[in-house]
Motif scaffolding. Structure first.
Motif, PDB file in Angstrom:
ATOM      1  N   ALA A 276      -9.939   9.920 -26.369  1.00 25.46           N
ATOM      2  CA  ALA A 276      -8.683  10.214 -25.685  1.00 25.46           C
ATOM      3  C   ALA A 276      -8.968  10.934 -24.365  1.00 25.46           C
ATOM      4  N   MET A 277      -9.918  11.857 -24.414  1.00 23.84           N
ATOM      5  CA  MET A 277     -10.235  12.655 -23.226  1.00 23.84           C
ATOM      6  C   MET A 277     -10.848  11.792 -22.126  1.00 23.84           C
ATOM      7  N   ILE A 278     -11.692  10.838 -22.516  1.00 20.61           N
ATOM      8  CA  ILE A 278     -12.275   9.950 -21.503  1.00 20.61           C
ATOM      9  C   ILE A 278     -11.171   9.181 -20.787  1.00 20.61           C
ATOM     10  N   ARG A 279     -10.193   8.723 -21.540  1.00 24.54           N
ATOM     11  CA  ARG A 279      -9.067   8.007 -20.909  1.00 24.54           C
ATOM     12  C   ARG A 279      -8.349   8.923 -19.928  1.00 24.54           C
ATOM     13  N   ASN A 280      -8.088  10.132 -20.405  1.00 22.13           N
ATOM     14  CA  ASN A 280      -7.380  11.094 -19.567  1.00 22.13           C
ATOM     15  C   ASN A 280      -8.137  11.341 -18.263  1.00 22.13           C
ATOM     16  N   LEU A 281      -9.414  11.645 -18.388  1.00 23.65           N
ATOM     17  CA  LEU A 281     -10.189  11.990 -17.196  1.00 23.65           C
ATOM     18  C   LEU A 281     -10.415  10.782 -16.295  1.00 23.65           C
TER      19      LEU A 281
ATOM     20  N   ILE B 227       0.831  -1.201   0.000  1.00 26.92           N
ATOM     21  CA  ILE B 227       0.000   0.000   0.000  1.00 26.92           C
ATOM     22  C   ILE B 227       0.867   1.253   0.000  1.00 26.92           C
ATOM     23  N   GLU B 228       1.902   1.201   0.805  1.00 33.45           N
ATOM     24  CA  GLU B 228       2.788   2.357   0.899  1.00 33.45           C
ATOM     25  C   GLU B 228       3.414   2.680  -0.454  1.00 33.45           C
ATOM     26  N   SER B 229       3.906   1.640  -1.106  1.00 31.22           N
ATOM     27  CA  SER B 229       4.529   1.846  -2.410  1.00 31.22           C
ATOM     28  C   SER B 229       3.486   2.284  -3.443  1.00 31.22           C
ATOM     29  N   MET B 230       2.283   1.708  -3.338  1.00 33.84           N
ATOM     30  CA  MET B 230       1.203   2.057  -4.261  1.00 33.84           C
ATOM     31  C   MET B 230       0.861   3.543  -4.131  1.00 33.84           C
ATOM     32  N   LEU B 231       0.754   4.006  -2.911  1.00 41.49           N
ATOM     33  CA  LEU B 231       0.388   5.414  -2.693  1.00 41.49           C
ATOM     34  C   LEU B 231       1.450   6.348  -3.269  1.00 41.49           C
ATOM     35  N   LYS B 232       2.696   5.972  -3.061  1.00 48.25           N
ATOM     36  CA  LYS B 232       3.791   6.801  -3.596  1.00 48.25           C
ATOM     37  C   LYS B 232       3.722   6.856  -5.114  1.00 48.25           C
ATOM     38  N   THR B 233       3.583   5.676  -5.713  1.00 49.37           N
ATOM     39  CA  THR B 233       3.533   5.601  -7.170  1.00 49.37           C
ATOM     40  C   THR B 233       2.359   6.406  -7.704  1.00 49.37           C
ATOM     41  N   LEU B 234       1.192   6.252  -7.076  1.00 51.06           N
ATOM     42  CA  LEU B 234       0.009   6.945  -7.584  1.00 51.06           C
ATOM     43  C   LEU B 234       0.191   8.457  -7.514  1.00 51.06           C
ATOM     44  N   GLU B 235       0.820   8.900  -6.454  1.00 50.73           N
ATOM     45  CA  GLU B 235       1.009  10.338  -6.323  1.00 50.73           C
ATOM     46  C   GLU B 235       1.939  10.865  -7.409  1.00 50.73           C
ATOM     47  N   ASN B 236       3.062  10.177  -7.540  1.00 52.29           N
ATOM     48  CA  ASN B 236       4.045  10.608  -8.517  1.00 52.29           C
ATOM     49  C   ASN B 236       3.541  10.450  -9.950  1.00 52.29           C
ATOM     50  N   THR B 237       2.996   9.284 -10.238  1.00 52.75           N
ATOM     51  CA  THR B 237       2.502   9.030 -11.587  1.00 52.75           C
ATOM     52  C   THR B 237       1.331   9.948 -11.904  1.00 52.75           C
ATOM     53  N   GLY B 238       0.475  10.167 -10.914  1.00 56.67           N
ATOM     54  CA  GLY B 238      -0.668  11.049 -11.125  1.00 56.67           C
ATOM     55  C   GLY B 238      -0.219  12.443 -11.520  1.00 56.67           C
ATOM     56  N   MET B 239       0.792  12.931 -10.832  1.00 52.02           N
ATOM     57  CA  MET B 239       1.293  14.273 -11.116  1.00 52.02           C
ATOM     58  C   MET B 239       1.901  14.332 -12.519  1.00 52.02           C
ATOM     59  N   ARG B 240       2.698  13.341 -12.835  1.00 53.46           N
ATOM     60  CA  ARG B 240       3.356  13.354 -14.146  1.00 53.46           C
ATOM     61  C   ARG B 240       2.346  13.142 -15.276  1.00 53.46           C
ATOM     62  N   TYR B 241       1.341  12.318 -15.014  1.00 56.73           N
ATOM     63  CA  TYR B 241       0.317  12.099 -16.045  1.00 56.73           C
ATOM     64  C   TYR B 241      -0.477  13.383 -16.299  1.00 56.73           C
ATOM     65  N   ARG B 242      -0.762  14.114 -15.228  1.00 60.14           N
ATOM     66  CA  ARG B 242      -1.471  15.389 -15.405  1.00 60.14           C
ATOM     67  C   ARG B 242      -0.644  16.335 -16.274  1.00 60.14           C
ATOM     68  N   ASP B 243       0.642  16.377 -16.000  1.00 61.11           N
ATOM     69  CA  ASP B 243       1.513  17.247 -16.778  1.00 61.11           C
ATOM     70  C   ASP B 243       1.528  16.873 -18.258  1.00 61.11           C
ATOM     71  N   ILE B 244       1.765  15.608 -18.525  1.00 63.91           N
ATOM     72  CA  ILE B 244       1.927  15.223 -19.931  1.00 63.91           C
ATOM     73  C   ILE B 244       0.607  15.333 -20.677  1.00 63.91           C
ATOM     74  N   THR B 245      -0.512  15.027 -19.998  1.00 66.14           N
ATOM     75  CA  THR B 245      -1.783  15.152 -20.717  1.00 66.14           C
ATOM     76  C   THR B 245      -2.160  16.623 -20.892  1.00 66.14           C
ATOM     77  N   ASP B 246      -1.744  17.475 -19.972  1.00 65.90           N
ATOM     78  CA  ASP B 246      -1.966  18.909 -20.202  1.00 65.90           C
ATOM     79  C   ASP B 246      -1.218  19.348 -21.462  1.00 65.90           C
ATOM     80  N   ASN B 247      -0.039  18.796 -21.645  1.00 64.92           N
ATOM     81  CA  ASN B 247       0.704  19.059 -22.881  1.00 64.92           C
ATOM     82  C   ASN B 247      -0.062  18.581 -24.105  1.00 64.92           C
ATOM     83  N   ILE B 248      -0.501  17.318 -24.029  1.00 68.87           N
ATOM     84  CA  ILE B 248      -1.153  16.697 -25.181  1.00 68.87           C
ATOM     85  C   ILE B 248      -2.410  17.474 -25.585  1.00 68.87           C
ATOM     86  N   PHE B 249      -3.239  17.768 -24.596  1.00 72.70           N
ATOM     87  CA  PHE B 249      -4.538  18.344 -24.937  1.00 72.70           C
ATOM     88  C   PHE B 249      -4.499  19.859 -25.144  1.00 72.70           C
ATOM     89  N   THR B 250      -3.286  20.424 -25.169  1.00 78.40           N
ATOM     90  CA  THR B 250      -3.193  21.833 -25.535  1.00 78.40           C
ATOM     91  C   THR B 250      -2.332  22.038 -26.784  1.00 78.40           C
TER      92      THR B 250
END
Ligand code: SF4
Lengths: 251, 518
Positions: free
Chosen positions: B398-403, B309-332
């Motif tokens: 694509a947007m449904i996947r992102n959201l 769980i601990e590792s999962m939470l870390k990964t989700l936080e980090n991956t979530g942040m990076r995914y938000r960044d890259i998809t903000d790039n993609i969709f703009t």
């Protein structure tokens, strides 16, 4: 722009530096080890329970060409069976996939069985055509991953190509369905010879869960020699890449 | 039309089995009218419609999902003899076209006025053994100006096989026909012959490898329901976490693949490595990157432990942040949007008429999502709001996947921290909650019953249905992957598109071949 730089920085280096020595987490279900004599009654129970008919009782053995790595036999007989995280499982000798009691060595290709021309021709560059013939997409995704930013088998000149005419061999996944048998044959015939045949995943090696199905037709395998068996459900990219490297004689 | 009195049995999500005799048997006239009457309503769609050998004849079973009531409506028909020709319901309800084709292909039943009773997958036990893959009757247009393009069964990339036949006017696609069946492994029959719950559980994980968890959870629910077993809330929650991790991994992977198809390598590479973090979390949990081995009826071999769980939470936080960044790039990025926007559109009425499910429905504003309409397990504990887009094009998909990926990352993080407060009181390495099915105990199974389980996998609704015999043994097993409904949506999406847009259209649906071919 700033965002892109941030993404790049966070992306960092994804590359697994040494594929030959990389280790997987302890739970990864790799090569099993059988300890000591498995009591006859337990052995019979395990053989009956195994969903993929991978267990033989006399002498007790696990066939990695049939095993789907569900680990249920270990849970039922933890004293006797342990799945290690060793991903060394690919070999060119079908017999070597059968793990017997107290054998605890990596399963690797036997250099003496490799066709001579293979190493001369493909050591520095190997192009492969993948054919899914009933594969469930997990093996296919792991083969794609073998070429991605993490595993990057392209560093060794190994690559999947679109046309069989450009390919030095075929990598088969799936139990070979009857409906795909002809297309597989046509594809293989289109590759220039000598051409490798690599069976990737339990389904391809033995039929796996589909051994008894009347929808599979495996006669292709009788007609063509197999150069490499890569066990797994699905295969791990490390098992595949290292198996191929050993086959073509790369360090 | 006079008000009709409907005759069906209602089944709740993850509901108990019903006696086979409790399912109303209607004559075909009433069966048809009832199907039409119920499906007239936009909130009702067909989940399953199939036939199986029964009492020396056949039994047809229809399962409709009523999104308004949150129930499944089940009724049946028994043709007097199997050489009957029935009146096709497809002209009225195009969503039934493939179900009727399947019944025809398996048993030779004729459906008069069906537009074209083409083969579905050439299964090993088909009615017409004299015909095979090469006899598929493609639609053709005779014209000097048009040409055909055939692609497959083997495609350029490392993916599953299927044949696409385009009829083009220059670069423009007029018509696409998709021939499947190359992946047929006879898996439904193996479920019947399996002889053990374990074997069926493992088979379920191999129906479609990218949906190992989705199908395994659905099978587990069905099995538990037959045995009359309830599982702990903890296990329900863990299954929901596994389902959402599967969704996150595939959605991020698909985001990468969509970038590949529009030559945005940056997005491809970053998303590929983000997907890796998620599947490696699944591997850390259960030893397999696809979650094979994780789901078992009545228990689990891999309870979620505090370190995971601990590792999962870390990964989700980090991956979530990076995914938000890259998809903000993609969709703009205009250079990407121009390749997504307005490409491969399917209209809302098309989606409704073909009975699209999952993302293929939600992209056109149809809020079909089993997590919201027919929730079971942990999903019944809260109210899930589906992610819906309206444009029906590549951009919408694509947007449904992102959201959805973002939403699921949040949900799993929330659930996992909830678990960690419970988990930390337990030992750091969770102890196995071995399934009753693997202890050598006699487990009951409801006799002469029909049982159903439906879940929202990452693609859409997954349905399994089984019929048991006098000993409680499974005598028929039916599997439906959402791809079964949605391949038609891809065929419609590429009409009047440039053929060069086919790859990105195809990827934006990412449908399963083996899930369809079974
Ligand atoms: S891990 Fe392999 S040998 Fe053991 S029960 Fe599963 S399939 Fe059989």
């Amino acid at each position: 722009m700033i965002r892109s730089i941030r993404i790049l920085r966070q992306h960092g280096v994804q590359y697994v530096p040494n594929l030959r020595t990389a280790e997987l987490n302890p739970l990864f279900r790799g090569r099993p080890v059988i300890k000591g004599e498995v009591p006859a009654e337990l052995a019979t129970h395990l053989a009956k329970m195994c969903p993929s008919e991978a267990i033989e009782i006399a002498p007790f053995s696990i066939d990695l060409g049939k095993c789907v790595f569900c680990r249920e036999c270990e849970f039922a007989a933890p004293e006797n069976i342990r799945f290690t995280n060793d991903w060394h499982m690919a070999t060119n000798n079908r017999e070597n996939l059968i793990v017997k009691a107290d054998h605890d060595n990596p399963v690797i290709p036997d250099p003496d069985l490799v066709r001579k021309e293979i190493r001369n021709l493909f050591r520095r560059s190997l192009k492969l055509r993948q054919v899914s013939a009933g594969g469930d997409a997990s093996n296919e995704m792991e083969l794609n991953a073998a070429g991605n930013v993490n595993f990057d088998m392209g560093r060794y000149g190994i690559e999947f190509v679109a046309s069989p005419r450009h390919a030095d061999g075929v990598v088969i996944t799936g139990p070979i369905t009857e409906n795909m048998a002809e297309a597989l044959q046509i594809c293989f015939d289109a590759t220039p010879k000598p051409s490798l045949v690599i069976l990737c995943g339990t389904d391809a090696i033995s039929g796996g869960l589909f051994q008894e199905s009347n929808a599979v037709k495996r006669s292709f395998l009788i007609r063509h020699p197999i150069d490499l068996y890569v066990p797994g459900n699905p295969v791990h990219p490390l098992t595949f890449i290292n198996g191929v490297l050993d086959l073509i004689g790369r360090k | 039309m006079p008000m009709q009195v409907y005759s069906y049995i209602e089944i709740l999500p993850a509901g108990a089995p019903v006696n086979l005799t409790a399912i109303p048997v209607l004559n075909y006239h009433d069966f048809s009218n009832q199907m039409a009457g119920l499906m007239h309503n936009e909130t009702v769609h067909c989940v399953l419609y199939y036939a199986f050998p029964f009492n020396n004849g056949l039994k047809f079973i229809a399962v409709l999902a009523d999104d308004a009531s949150g129930k499944f409506l089940v009724f049946s028909h028994e043709p007097e003899n199997s050489t009957d020709t029935l009146t096709s319901l497809t002209p009225q309800m195009p969503a039934l076209h493939l179900f009727e084709r399947e019944i025809h292909e398996n048993f030779g039943i004729g459906f008069e006025h069906h537009p074209w009773l083409k083969p579905v997958r050439f299964p090993a036990d088909r009615f017409r053994k004299d015909q095979g893959m090469n006899d598929y009757p493609f639609y053709r247009i005779d014209s000097e100006e048009l040409h055909e393009v055939g692609v497959g069964p083997i495609h350029a990339g490392v993916i599953e096989p299927g044949h696409f036949r385009f009829i083009c006017n220059g670069e423009k696609v007029l018509h696409l026909e998709i021939q499947l069946g190359y992946q047929h492994r006879g898996i439904e029959k193996l479920f019947v012959e399996a002889g053990s719950t374990l074997r069926r559980s493992v088979l379920a994980e191999n129906i479609a490898g990218d949906t190992a968890v989705g199908h395994a959870v659905t099978h587990a629910q069905l099995t538990e329901s037959l045995a009359g077993i309830t599982i702990s809330e903890t296990l329900q929650l863990e299954r929901a976490i596994a389902l959402e991790l599967e969704r996150i991994a595939v959605h991020i992977g698909d985001t990468a693949a969509l970038c590949t198809d529009v030559a945005y390598q940056f997005g491809q590479v970053v998303n590929e490595s983000l997907r890796t973090t998620i599947i490696n979390t699944t591997q850390l949990w259960c030893g397999n990157r696809f979650g094979k081995g994780l789901i078992r009826p009545g228990g689990t071999n891999y309870p979620l432990s505090a370190p995971v769980i601990e590792s999962m939470l870390k990964t989700l936080e980090n991956t979530g942040m990076r995914y938000r960044d890259i998809t903000d790039n993609i969709f703009t990025a205009p250079s990407i949007l121009i390749r997504f926007d307005g490409i491969g559109s399917v209209t809302r009425s098309q989606a409704l008429s073909i009975g699209a499910v999952g993302m293929a429905a939600r992209m056109t504003g149809v809020p079909r999502d089993i997590r919201a309409t027919h929730p079971s397990g942990h999903y019944a504990e809260f109210k899930y709001e589906p992610v819906v887009e309206n444009s029906g094009d590549v951009l919408a998909r694509a947007m449904i996947r992102n959201l959805e990926a973002r939403r699921s990352i949040e949900m799993v993080a929330e659930w996992a921290s909830l678990q960690s407060s419970v988990g930390s009181q337990q030992s750091s390495v969770g102890s196995r909650q071995s399934s009753v099915f693997s202890r050598q105990e006699a487990v009951g199974s409801r006799q002469n019953s029909f049982v159903l389980a439906v879940n929202e996998g990452w693609r859409g609704e997954i349905a399994h249905a089984a019929v048991t015999g006098p000993e409680g043994e499974i005598i028929h097993y039916k599997i439906k992957d959402p791809s079964f409904h949605n391949w038609m949506a891809l065929a419609l999406a590429v009409r009047n598109q440039e053929i060069s847009d086919f790859p990105v259209c195809n990827k934006s649906f990412n449908l399963s071949y083996c899930g369809h071919d079974l």
